[in-house]
Design a protein around this motif. Sequence first.
Motif, mmCIF file in Angstrom:
data_model
loop_
_atom_site.group_PDB
_atom_site.id
_atom_site.type_symbol
_atom_site.label_atom_id
_atom_site.label_comp_id
_atom_site.label_asym_id
_atom_site.label_seq_id
_atom_site.Cartn_x
_atom_site.Cartn_y
_atom_site.Cartn_z
ATOM 1 N N GLU A 81 22.321 17.612 -35.539
ATOM 2 C CA GLU A 81 21.039 16.916 -35.463
ATOM 3 C C GLU A 81 20.292 17.479 -34.259
ATOM 4 O O GLU A 81 20.170 16.852 -33.210
ATOM 5 N N TYR A 82 19.805 18.698 -34.442
ATOM 6 C CA TYR A 82 19.276 19.473 -33.323
ATOM 7 C C TYR A 82 17.987 18.894 -32.747
ATOM 8 O O TYR A 82 17.784 18.932 -31.543
ATOM 9 N N ARG A 83 17.140 18.353 -33.581
ATOM 10 C CA ARG A 83 15.882 17.769 -33.066
ATOM 11 C C ARG A 83 16.192 16.617 -32.108
ATOM 12 O O ARG A 83 15.605 16.515 -31.038
ATOM 13 N N GLN A 84 17.143 15.771 -32.505
ATOM 14 C CA GLN A 84 17.533 14.667 -31.630
ATOM 15 C C GLN A 84 18.194 15.189 -30.363
ATOM 16 O O GLN A 84 17.969 14.655 -29.275
ATOM 17 N N ILE A 109 18.944 23.482 -24.952
ATOM 18 C CA ILE A 109 17.703 23.194 -25.687
ATOM 19 C C ILE A 109 17.224 24.439 -26.428
ATOM 20 O O ILE A 109 16.857 24.365 -27.606
ATOM 21 N N TYR A 110 17.242 25.596 -25.760
ATOM 22 C CA TYR A 110 16.797 26.832 -26.412
ATOM 23 C C TYR A 110 17.676 27.153 -27.618
ATOM 24 O O TYR A 110 17.187 27.565 -28.675
ATOM 25 N N ARG A 111 18.969 26.948 -27.458
ATOM 26 C CA ARG A 111 19.897 27.218 -28.559
ATOM 27 C C ARG A 111 19.619 26.270 -29.721
ATOM 28 O O ARG A 111 19.563 26.688 -30.870
ATOM 29 N N TRP A 112 19.410 24.985 -29.425
ATOM 30 C CA TRP A 112 19.135 24.014 -30.475
ATOM 31 C C TRP A 112 17.795 24.278 -31.153
ATOM 32 O O TRP A 112 17.660 24.053 -32.355
ATOM 33 N N GLU A 113 16.817 24.749 -30.394
ATOM 34 C CA GLU A 113 15.530 25.095 -31.015
ATOM 35 C C GLU A 113 15.735 26.194 -32.050
ATOM 36 O O GLU A 113 15.185 26.123 -33.157
ATOM 37 N N PHE A 114 16.522 27.204 -31.691
ATOM 38 C CA PHE A 114 16.801 28.286 -32.632
ATOM 39 C C PHE A 114 17.580 27.751 -33.837
ATOM 40 O O PHE A 114 17.252 28.072 -34.988
ATOM 41 N N GLN A 115 18.588 26.939 -33.589
ATOM 42 C CA GLN A 115 19.388 26.407 -34.687
ATOM 43 C C GLN A 115 18.547 25.510 -35.589
ATOM 44 O O GLN A 115 18.726 25.518 -36.810
ATOM 45 N N GLU A 117 15.276 25.860 -36.082
ATOM 46 C CA GLU A 117 14.446 26.785 -36.867
ATOM 47 C C GLU A 117 15.231 27.352 -38.046
ATOM 48 O O GLU A 117 14.722 27.413 -39.166
ATOM 49 N N GLU A 118 16.454 27.763 -37.788
ATOM 50 C CA GLU A 118 17.299 28.313 -38.852
ATOM 51 C C GLU A 118 17.624 27.256 -39.900
ATOM 52 O O GLU A 118 17.606 27.535 -41.095
ATOM 53 N N GLN A 119 17.907 26.066 -39.445
ATOM 54 C CA GLN A 119 18.216 24.967 -40.353
ATOM 55 C C GLN A 119 17.031 24.671 -41.259
ATOM 56 O O GLN A 119 17.178 24.532 -42.475
ATOM 57 N N LEU A 120 15.849 24.625 -40.667
ATOM 58 C CA LEU A 120 14.642 24.345 -41.444
ATOM 59 C C LEU A 120 14.295 25.513 -42.369
ATOM 60 O O LEU A 120 13.848 25.306 -43.498
ATOM 61 N N ARG A 121 14.506 26.728 -41.885
ATOM 62 C CA ARG A 121 14.219 27.908 -42.707
ATOM 63 C C ARG A 121 15.098 27.925 -43.959
ATOM 64 O O ARG A 121 14.623 28.180 -45.058
ATOM 65 N N THR A 122 16.372 27.608 -43.799
ATOM 66 C CA THR A 122 17.276 27.626 -44.943
ATOM 67 C C THR A 122 16.961 26.515 -45.917
ATOM 68 O O THR A 122 17.252 26.621 -47.097
#
Length: 127
Positions: A81-84, A109-115, A117-122
């Motif tokens: 739950e990266y946004r949270q 935070i930077y890592r979760w932002e990337f994750q 983005e990837e989660q949303l992209r998929t």
Amino acid sequence: KIDDESAAGLIRQRVATIVKADPGLAELPEEARKSALRGDLFIKDGVFTDALAEYRKALKIAPFNAQLYFNAALICDQLKEYRQAINLMTVYLQLNPDAPNVRAAKDGIYRWEFQLEEQLRTRGERK
């Protein structure tokens, strides 16, 4: 509770200044400590959803305790739950801007932002 996140952030920054002057103000009340300890036990058992629920209870009781936000962010990471996680770690940094682990928290935070983005992209979604 404040709906405007920028106003809430400003309040947290002011609280951080007050807590820095009197660290005792951030001590956990017994009920919050009890919930956090229950959350820790759930973490050890790998039951992260229940752990997060316990930490949320603790946060309702002690909304200006930075460590609760940090731990809750790490639980959200386990739940993907990266946004949270980002929101919780941001609050941690606002409440504890001089923490010794500021660099690691920001990198998280930077890592979760990337994750995220990837989660949303998929999923074909947007932030």
